[in-house]
Enzyme design. Structure first.
Site, PDB file in Angstrom:
ATOM      1  N   GLU A 163      41.928  49.182  26.075  1.00  0.00           N
ATOM      2  CA  GLU A 163      42.520  47.847  25.918  1.00  0.00           C
ATOM      3  C   GLU A 163      42.408  47.321  24.494  1.00  0.00           C
ATOM      4  O   GLU A 163      43.356  46.782  23.932  1.00  0.00           O
ATOM      5  CB  GLU A 163      41.873  46.846  26.890  1.00  0.00           C
ATOM      6  CG  GLU A 163      42.388  46.919  28.325  1.00  0.00           C
ATOM      7  CD  GLU A 163      41.848  48.097  29.098  1.00  0.00           C
ATOM      8  OE1 GLU A 163      40.939  48.797  28.587  1.00  0.00           O
ATOM      9  OE2 GLU A 163      42.340  48.345  30.218  1.00  0.00           O
ATOM     10  N   HIS A 214      37.006  41.868  39.298  1.00  0.00           N
ATOM     11  CA  HIS A 214      38.459  42.033  39.371  1.00  0.00           C
ATOM     12  C   HIS A 214      39.160  40.784  39.889  1.00  0.00           C
ATOM     13  O   HIS A 214      40.293  40.848  40.346  1.00  0.00           O
ATOM     14  CB  HIS A 214      38.822  43.211  40.281  1.00  0.00           C
ATOM     15  CG  HIS A 214      38.566  44.553  39.659  1.00  0.00           C
ATOM     16  ND1 HIS A 214      37.304  45.065  39.503  1.00  0.00           N
ATOM     17  CD2 HIS A 214      39.421  45.472  39.143  1.00  0.00           C
ATOM     18  CE1 HIS A 214      37.397  46.266  38.934  1.00  0.00           C
ATOM     19  NE2 HIS A 214      38.660  46.525  38.700  1.00  0.00           N
TER      20      HIS A 214
END
Ligand SMILES: Cc1ncc(C[n+]2csc(CCOP(=O)(O)OP(=O)(O)O)c2C)c(N)n1
Ligand SMILES: [Mg+2]
Lengths: 328, 347
Positions: free
Chosen positions: A60, A129
């Site tokens: 990322e 998450h």
């Protein structure tokens, strides 16, 4: 009118903008061959090829920096995060490299780029998450932050975001991808960034919501309609710049305000809206402002705990009644 | 230890000039490196006088790195680095006046006083000027990505320090650059220290040019104090890159004479260590000797040159001090391309 899911709306927005502007390209994990971890980029590889639909390694920080650098180099990247939870690995580039460069360069180096992907609580995936980042990014000058609910808004706002010459954080919601909406077939389907939308007009109380909280607000409004309460629901659509006019105008009419968000309460979007209303429409308020938010805890896994960690329709309805001095 | 006047310089390896290096080139290098040095010395003075605020990272000692690299680049090629960027700005052609005015936070500065010493840019050529150690590595890789995307043969040189070389995102960028064969040259300016941390205290394997090996990126260690060597190696790297044989990694061995920033008294190394490098490896002194020995210019000629550079820098310093500060209204411009978004209520 045609029926379209949010997932398709997002894909169509990207495809249409990629057809119009050869500098627009999509990059991220699993966006090409796999067609998107949530299948949002379905068909894009086939149409645009691997030059413009780029599968990245799981890096990322690295690929976000590359995206920002490509933007400096004149391209208009759409950077997909598999979910925004993982964008924390890259938030340095979003803030320090993307949001601040125009300013630091005295206006010399614009960074047109879209960071997009699912944001907010998902279902039964645990603490790492399942989190809303709206207030994180809304804090940052130089970023625009968009978080649509309907398919029409998703499409129109994503197109606007891709055309925007600034860095835009585009917060989607996994649980909305499959929702189907009627969408009018108009020539111009751009929806301007920075404009809220009154999804239901009413006169007794203003409820602000965005993303997955909008349908919950609508359900709650239906419930309290039986009590004779008329709720005005504002879908914020853009979190930054916030459409404070639409909120203030509504509160001046209804004299009551309830804010909804799935994110944590501390320093959240609701706090910002409350401050705006208190400083600009204090005299119009007939009741304290209430905020319904996610509970300030890491998201639990157990179904019952997850349920009570998130705003529920009942709670929203109760709060509306309380503010309007009615009992359910 | 006082600096000795008649120091013994180590002669540059090649006594004879390489065939493709003209005396004119030597002379240009000399002027460019001296410009950076005199600029930095003046910046140091202005800092001491309180005219420059915050962080100010001087490039003194490392001049041969950017000078040699820049000379191998063509129009359309781009450069990016970290916060130690004054030399890179000057090398990219920014005027000393405007760079100095940025350091003093004036509206005439290259970033209109809104960037400061660490954040300066030359559009289309130099992309900053970044304060987060290592962040420029993916950014530079992205510039290369854009060139590959556009199918041109432009090259990007991405500079970073020996300290930055340990950042995770550097390896992420290496991997993607190699995977996608991006036209990027990574230049590690190994000046032996990251702030106060000597390389040996931060780095398991000190041969930083080997850092790309896991990704199949060729690496080479170069004497970064020898501008001709820097030019020679970079030119070869640039041609390879243009042919699609990037990325390439170069480790340029160099040294910073001053502290990490102006606030650093550099207690972590001995004065002798610094003096030894200055005496033996100084890129400007060594080049000067080569020019004089070649008979192209006399010591007297070069002194005159130095004088004219000094006076140009003094003018820049004067300009940077006399220029006005930005108008307060500049506070809220350049946040968005369309500034109507900016909330001025709380200004
Ligand atoms: C991410 C990050 N961590 C720490 C710092 C503070 N810092 C600034 S420069 C520096 C040392 C970097 O050394 P090196 O990469 O060798 O470059 P040099 O200063 O020698 O040019 C540190 C730790 C920073 N700016 N960014
Ligand atoms: Mg160093």
């Amino acid at each position: 009118m045609s029926e379209i899911s949010v997932r398709e709306a997002l894909r169509d927005a990207m495809a249409e903008e990629m057809r119009l502007d050869k500098n627009v390209f999509l990059m991220g994990e699993e966006v090409a061959q796999y067609q998107g971890a949530y299948k949002v980029s379905q068909g894009l590889l086939e149409e645009f090829g691997e030059r413009r639909v780029v599968d990245t390694p799981i890096t990322e920080s690295g690929f976000t920096g590359i995206g920002v650098g490509a933007s400096m180099g004149g391209l208009k990247p759409i950077v997909e995060f598999m979910t925004f939870n993982f964008a924390m690995q890259a938030i340095d580039h979003i803030i320090n490299s993307a949001a601040k460069t125009l300013y630091m360069s005295g206006g010399l180096i614009p960074i047109p780029i879209v960071f997009r992907g699912p944001n907010g609580p998902a279902s039964r995936v645990g603490a790492q998450h399942s989190q809303c980042f709206a207030s994180w990014y809304a804090h940052v000058p130089g970023l625009k932050v968009v978080s649509p609910w309907s398919a029409q808004d998703a499409k129109g706002l994503l197109k606007a975001s891709i055309r925007d010459p600034n860095p835009v954080v585009f917060l989607e919601n996994e649980l909305l991808y499959g929702e189907v909406f009627e969408i009018p077939e108009t020539e111009e389907d751009i929806i301007p960034i920075g404009k809220g939308n009154i999804v239901r007009a009413g006169c007794d109380i203003t409820v602000t919501a965005f993303s997955a909280m909008v349908p919950k607000a609508i359900q709650a409004a239906d419930m309290v309609a039986h009590e004779g309460i008329s709720v005005e629901i504002i879908d914020l659509r853009t979190i930054k710049p916030l459409d404070s006019d639409i909120i203030l105008d509504s509160v001046k009419k209804t004299n009551r305000l309830l804010t909804l968000e799935e994110g944590w309460q501390s320093s959240g979007i609701g706090a910002e809206i409350a401050a705006i209303v208190v400083s600009s429409a204090f005299d119009y308020l007939d009741a304290p402002i209430e905020r319904i938010t996610g509970v300030d805890v890491p998201m639990p896994y157990a179904a019952n705990l997850e349920n009570i960690a998130l705003p529920q329709v009942n709670t929203i309805a109760e709060s509306i009644c309380r503010l309007c001095h009615k009992r359910i | 230890m006082p600096q000795k006047k008649n120091k013994k310089l180590q002669p540059i390896q090649k006594q004879l000039l390489p065939a493709d290096i003209s005396e004119e080139t030597l002379h240009t290098f000399y002027r460019e490196m001296l410009l950076i040095r005199r600029f930095e010395e003046k910046a140091g003075q202005l800092y001491g006088m309180g005219k420059i605020g915050g962080f100010c990272h001087l490039y003194i000692g490392q001049e041969a790195v950017i000078t040699g690299v820049q000379s191998s680049l063509s129009d359309g090629d781009s450069v990016i680095t970290g916060y130690r960027c004054h030399g890179h700005m000057l090398s990219a052609g920014a005027s000393p006046k405007e760079v100095m005015a940025e350091l003093t936070g004036k509206v005439a500065g290259v970033s209109q006083g809104k960037g400061g010493s660490m954040h300066m840019f030359v559009r289309g050529k130099f992309y900053g000027g970044h304060g987060i150690v290592g962040a420029q590595v993916p950014l530079g890789t992205g510039l290369a990505f854009a060139n590959k995307y556009n199918g041109n043969d432009r090259v990007t040189v991405t500079f970073f320090g020996d300290g930055a070389a340990n950042q995770g995102q550097v390896f992420e960028a290496f991997n993607m650059a190699a995977l996608w064969k991006l036209p990027v040259i990574y230049v590690i300016e190994n000046n032996q220290y990251a702030m106060g941390t000597a390389l040996s205290r931060s780095t398991a394997i000190e041969e930083l040019y080997r850092r790309g090996a896991a990704f199949g990126i060729d690496g080479q260690r170069v004497d970064g104090m020898d501008v001709l060597e820097v030019k020679r190696v970079t030119e070869a790297a640039v041609s390879k890159c243009r042919l699609g044989e990037g990325p390439i990694l170069l480790e340029l061995m160099t040294y910073r004479y001053r502290g990490h920033s102006m606030s650093d008294p550099a207690k972590y190394r001995s004065k002798e260590e610094v003096h030894k490098v200055r005496d033996e490896r100084d890129p400007i002194e060594n080049l000067k000797k080569l020019i004089v020995d070649s008979g192209y210019k006399t010591e007297e000629d070069l002194k005159k040159e130095d004088k004219s550079i000094r006076s140009m820098i003094s003018e820049a310093a004067e300009f940077a001090q006399m220029s006005p500060e930005p108008d307060p209204s500049a506070l809220t411009t350049d946040i968005y391309m369309d500034d109507r978004w900016v909330d001025r209520k709380n200004v």
